[in-house]
Design a protein around this motif. Structure first.
Motif, short mmCIF file in Angstrom:
data_model
loop_
_atom_site.label_atom_id
_atom_site.label_comp_id
_atom_site.label_asym_id
_atom_site.label_seq_id
_atom_site.Cartn_x
_atom_site.Cartn_y
_atom_site.Cartn_z
N THR A 448 0.84 -1.20 0.00
CA THR A 448 0.00 0.00 0.00
C THR A 448 0.88 1.25 0.00
N VAL A 449 0.53 2.22 -0.86
CA VAL A 449 1.25 3.49 -0.93
C VAL A 449 0.26 4.60 -0.62
N GLN A 450 0.57 5.44 0.36
CA GLN A 450 -0.31 6.50 0.81
C GLN A 450 -0.07 7.79 0.03
N ASP A 451 -1.10 8.63 0.00
CA ASP A 451 -1.03 10.01 -0.48
C ASP A 451 -0.41 10.11 -1.88
N VAL A 452 -1.16 9.67 -2.87
CA VAL A 452 -0.69 9.76 -4.25
C VAL A 452 -1.62 10.67 -5.04
N ASP A 453 -1.08 11.22 -6.11
CA ASP A 453 -1.88 12.07 -6.98
C ASP A 453 -2.66 11.22 -7.97
N SER A 454 -3.67 11.80 -8.54
CA SER A 454 -4.42 11.13 -9.60
C SER A 454 -3.70 11.34 -10.92
N GLY A 455 -3.97 10.46 -11.87
CA GLY A 455 -3.36 10.57 -13.19
C GLY A 455 -2.95 9.22 -13.71
N ASP A 456 -2.17 9.22 -14.80
CA ASP A 456 -1.69 7.99 -15.42
C ASP A 456 -0.62 7.36 -14.54
N ILE A 457 -0.70 6.01 -14.41
CA ILE A 457 0.25 5.32 -13.54
C ILE A 457 0.91 4.17 -14.29
N TYR A 458 2.20 3.98 -14.02
CA TYR A 458 2.96 2.85 -14.54
C TYR A 458 3.51 2.09 -13.34
N VAL A 459 3.30 0.77 -13.33
CA VAL A 459 3.75 -0.06 -12.21
C VAL A 459 4.55 -1.22 -12.77
N SER A 460 5.67 -1.53 -12.13
CA SER A 460 6.50 -2.67 -12.50
C SER A 460 6.82 -3.46 -11.23
N VAL A 461 6.86 -4.79 -11.35
CA VAL A 461 7.16 -5.63 -10.19
C VAL A 461 8.07 -6.77 -10.63
N ILE A 462 9.04 -7.09 -9.78
CA ILE A 462 9.88 -8.27 -9.96
C ILE A 462 9.84 -9.07 -8.67
N ALA A 463 10.14 -10.36 -8.80
CA ALA A 463 10.27 -11.23 -7.63
C ALA A 463 11.74 -11.60 -7.49
N ARG A 464 12.22 -11.62 -6.27
CA ARG A 464 13.63 -11.94 -6.02
C ARG A 464 13.70 -12.99 -4.92
N ASN A 465 14.48 -14.06 -5.17
CA ASN A 465 14.55 -15.12 -4.16
C ASN A 465 15.65 -14.84 -3.16
N ALA A 466 15.85 -15.79 -2.23
CA ALA A 466 16.80 -15.59 -1.14
C ALA A 466 18.23 -15.50 -1.65
N LEU A 467 18.49 -16.02 -2.85
CA LEU A 467 19.83 -15.94 -3.43
C LEU A 467 20.06 -14.61 -4.14
N GLY A 468 19.03 -13.77 -4.17
CA GLY A 468 19.13 -12.48 -4.85
C GLY A 468 18.90 -12.54 -6.33
N ILE A 469 18.43 -13.67 -6.82
CA ILE A 469 18.19 -13.83 -8.26
C ILE A 469 16.83 -13.24 -8.61
N PRO A 470 16.77 -12.30 -9.54
CA PRO A 470 15.50 -11.64 -9.87
C PRO A 470 14.78 -12.37 -11.00
N SER A 471 13.50 -12.13 -11.08
CA SER A 471 12.68 -12.62 -12.19
C SER A 471 12.60 -11.53 -13.25
N GLU A 472 11.95 -11.85 -14.35
CA GLU A 472 11.59 -10.82 -15.30
C GLU A 472 10.50 -9.93 -14.70
#
Length: 761
Positions: A448-472
């Motif tokens: 959850t992110v508080q106090d944001v403005d309205s408008g167009d939004i871009y969101v990106s997410v990656i998953a990272r395991n305990a070894l620090g290896i990221p996903s796409e």
């Protein structure tokens, strides 16, 4: 394969031109292109007495042949043919064994009744001499014609296991049994004073063990020790083709297992002293190799109910933590144990030693090796290949800040499904093209992110395991409305008629920008629910606060329309409606009325009569325009006025003070003046000859009353007040329509307006 040889005259023996491979006791038939020697006959079975490979005599029975009681023959003429009845002399050498399934072929014609590409079971008589049967252990096929050319035999199948060998009597039974079991890669398992013998045959398990069967922590050994490790199998078998001396069967190797061990070939010596077939030797060696490749061993401390598990049998093991879902294991050992329980009371348990297994271990296809591990150690995915999380969902909600104002917060949520390892989710987002803001990794995929403005939004997410290896990364592009979002319409709207009132209720509103500073607007239309629109209705009563859940209004026939308006003036897109027939317990009938249309002869301030409709006038006069050519529309010079009034030319005089109820019927339409005919397409596509309908207009009835004679000297009138259909005890009324537009391009057309004064019937 025709055996045509010369009869050299009266003698007990015949001399053949070539060796037919016949032995004493073999069954034959004879024929001649002349006369057979006496006392031989055609279509009669005789038995051979072999003197040499090409010199034969005949006996009347197999016993006579074995005892040397030959038939004395004499005479005869022509060339005599000797046809074996059962024995086939093959030209190629195969290590055939009794019961093998074979196909026969010939460079000429096959002996009748044999057919090509047909399964036969063979009886091996010697190196190149066989008999055939149509079924296993069935009668020998009798040949009726000799055939031609060289006969070839190809093995198509063999018995799985055959026990052939001998042992010395001074050996211990266990040693003898273990040596015998090499012919079938079997296991000899002692347990509880009994011995369990299990040949290498797959038996589907019927028992499943889960965490509920455990009484403590388990121990897993994922790999075999270096001392016991191997990836190839070699050894000896006893070869009848080598005078029953030990010979090497072909080495069994697996490239995949060698690669697992860094390309090094590690042999296991496995002699099979009770195996006499090289094919069987290879098959057994392959099973030994596949068993050795299954290296996972599990030591399970189980509850007493695990006694139902039998050593030497297979079980299914389900432990999600290890990625095992009904994984097959072979029971190597079962031990009954006693442990101290609570208060020192002995508790019985069962300890099991299991080794992974698979049905594919026992597969055999013409000597082909298995190139992949048939029983993967676990179905857990590789920790070095983190899957891409799902497209993040983005939702928003309003909240009240400590200062009392309303703000917007957004909630991101994404997840990697069917992934057993812990993951950290890292989000980054941007609103209205500003620089990315990164949210530190969190094990919770919901952020959850508080106090944001309205408008167009871009969101990106990656998953990272305990070894620090990221996903796409997974991306989302959308819009945050915040306080600009229109409120939701009212739900669960109901109407009850109580004492001449319409009591309307609805489900409580929870949207903060409506609860704090918002309101509910109510209009009425005399039309039915299907025909009533916000654009052709008029206000009835004052708006109520967004915290309200009900309102009481005058009861009228038709439809009540409700919209939600938030603190920023944004209204719900959909309109909530509720219809009533207006019939109450008290009946009213018309007493008199006043009608404004179609002449609209009263005083107008900011309003004009166009056609038969009263409308708001423009803000600018033609005289104020420099050039006529600059006028786009004479009706909207300078835009539509925001307000305007129409004062009725005459009111209502009841002659005496009496109680009455006012009821107004007004036909209104809000429309867009900028929606001009010249800017439209085909007339068939027009929704209306006037501009498109809009609801951002109002038409309210205002009244003032007096109990004096309105035509008398100095009557005392009340102040103007908004009328919604209430009851009055007065003599006279004066009326005024007040029109309002919310936009300079929006106008209102009042087509009809009648005001009734009604009294109780």
């Amino acid at each position: 394969m025709p055996y045509v040889k010369k009869n050299l005259g009266p003698t007990s023996y015949v001399n053949l031109g070539s060796d037919l491979g016949l032995e004493t006791g073999d069954k034959v038939r004879v024929a001649s292109n002349g006369d057979l020697p006496d006392p031989l006959f055609v279509d009669t079975d005789y038995y051979v007495i072999r003197s040499s490979g090409t010199k034969l005599a005949f006996a009347a029975s197999e016993a006579d042949a074995l005892n040397g009681a030959k038939i004395e023959i004499s005479g005869g003429s022509g060339a005599m043919t000797v046809t074996p009845r059962e024995i086939l002399h093959v030209t190629d050498k195969h290590a055939l064994r009794d019961g093998d399934v074979v196909h026969v072929s010939s460079s000429g014609a096959l002996p009748a009744p044999l057919s090509a590409e047909t399964d036969y079971h063979c009886y091996v008589m010697s190196n190149k001499r066989i008999k055939l049967s149509s079924t296993l252990n069935g009668p020998v096929i009798q040949m009726t014609t000799p055939g031609t050319g060289g006969l070839a035999v190809k093995r198509k199948g063999t018995r799985r296991y055959r026990l052939n060998g001998d042992f010395e009597s001074n050996l211990k039974p266990r040693e003898v049994i273990e040596n015998m079991l090499t012919c079938c890669a079997g296991d000899l398992i002692p347990s509880g004073g009994a011995w369990y013998i299990q040949p290498s045959v797959w038996e589907p398990p019927t028992i499943e063990l889960t965490e509920d069967d455990l009484r403590g922590a388990i121990k897993i050994s994922p790999r075999t020790t270096r001392r016991d490790l191997f990836n190839a199998v070699k050894g000896k078998y006893i070869s009848p083709d080598n005078d029953h001396q030990p010979a090497d069967y072909p080495v069994i190797r697996n490239a995949a297992y060698e690669a697992r061990d860094n390309g090094k070939v590690i042999y296991k010596d496995f002699d099979q002293n009770f195996t006499d077939c090289p094919c069987q030797g290879q098959r057994v060696a392959k099973i030994i190799l596949e068993k050795g490749a299954q290296q996972v061993t599990a030591n399970l401390p189980c509850k007493l109910r695990a006694m139902r598990v039998t050593p030497g049998k297979n079980v299914m093991l389900t432990l999600p933590r290890y990625g095992w879902d009904k994984k097959y294991f072979f029971v190597e050992k079962r031990t009954l144990v006693t442990e101290k329980g609570q208060n020192g009371v002995p508790v019985l348990g069962v300890d099991l030693v299991l080794r992974e297994t698979a049905p594919e271990i026992y597969d055999w296809n013409s000597g082909e090796e298995t190139i992949v591990d048939p029983a993967p150690d676990s179905n857990l995915p590789s920790p070095f290949d983190v899957p891409k999380p799902g497209i993040p969902s983005v939702s928003e909600e309003l909240y009240r800040s400590p200062g009392g104002g309303l703000k917007t917060r957004i909630i991101f949520e994404s997840a990697v499904t069917e992934w057993p390892y812990p993951l950290q989710y890292e989000y980054a987002f941007s609103i209205n093209g500003l620089s990315l803001k990164t949210i530190p990794g969190n094990a919770n995929p919901k952020v959850t992110v508080q106090d944001v403005d309205s408008g167009d939004i871009y969101v990106s997410v990656i998953a990272r395991n305990a070894l620090g290896i990221p996903s796409e990364a997974s991306d989302f592009i959308g819009k945050i409305y915040g306080l600009t979002a229109p409120p939701q319409p009212l739900t669960e709207v109901n109407l009850q008629k109580i004492g001449g009132l319409a009591y309307i209720t609805w489900k409580a509103i929870t949207e903060l920008d409506v609860v704090f500073g918002g309101r509910v607007l109510i209009r009425h239309s005399p039309k039915s629910k299907d025909e009533a629109l916000w654009e052709n209705s008029v206000s009835i009563g004052e708006p109520v606060a967004g915290t309200a859940g009900s309102v009481a209004l005058p009861l009228r026939v038709g439809t009540y329309l409700l919209k939600v308006e938030d603190s920023g003036g944004r209204r719900s897109v959909e309109t909530s409606k509720v219809e009533t027939d207006g019939a109450g317990l008290v009946a009213y009938s018309p007493l008199t009325y006043v009608q404004a249309h179609p002449t609209w002869s009263g005083d107008k301030d900011g309003t004009v009569l166009r056609g038969d409709s009263l409308r708001l006038s423009s803000q600018q006069l033609i005289s104020e325009v420099d050039l006529i050519s600059e006028i786009e529309s004479f009706n909207t010079l300078g835009g539509i006025r925001e307000n305007g009034t129409y004062r009725f030319a005459a009111g209502i005089d009841l002659a005496t003070v009496k109680p009455v109820r006012l009821r107004v019927e007004v036909d209104v339409t809000g429309y867009d003046e900028s929606d001009k005919i010249s800017k439209r397409g085909f007339i068939s596509s027009w929704p209306s000859i006037v501009g498109g309908m809009t609801g951002d207009v109002e038409c309210d009835l205002w009244i003032k009353t007096t109990s004096d004679d309105p035509n008398g000297v100095s009557p005392v009138w009340s102040d103007w007040r908004k009328e919604v259909g209430s009851e009055h005890n007065v003599r006279a009324f004066d009326f005024e329509l007040r029109l309002r537009s919310g936009d300079e391009n929006t106008n209102i057309a009042i087509n009809e307006c009648i005001i009734y004064a009604e009294e109780v019937s």
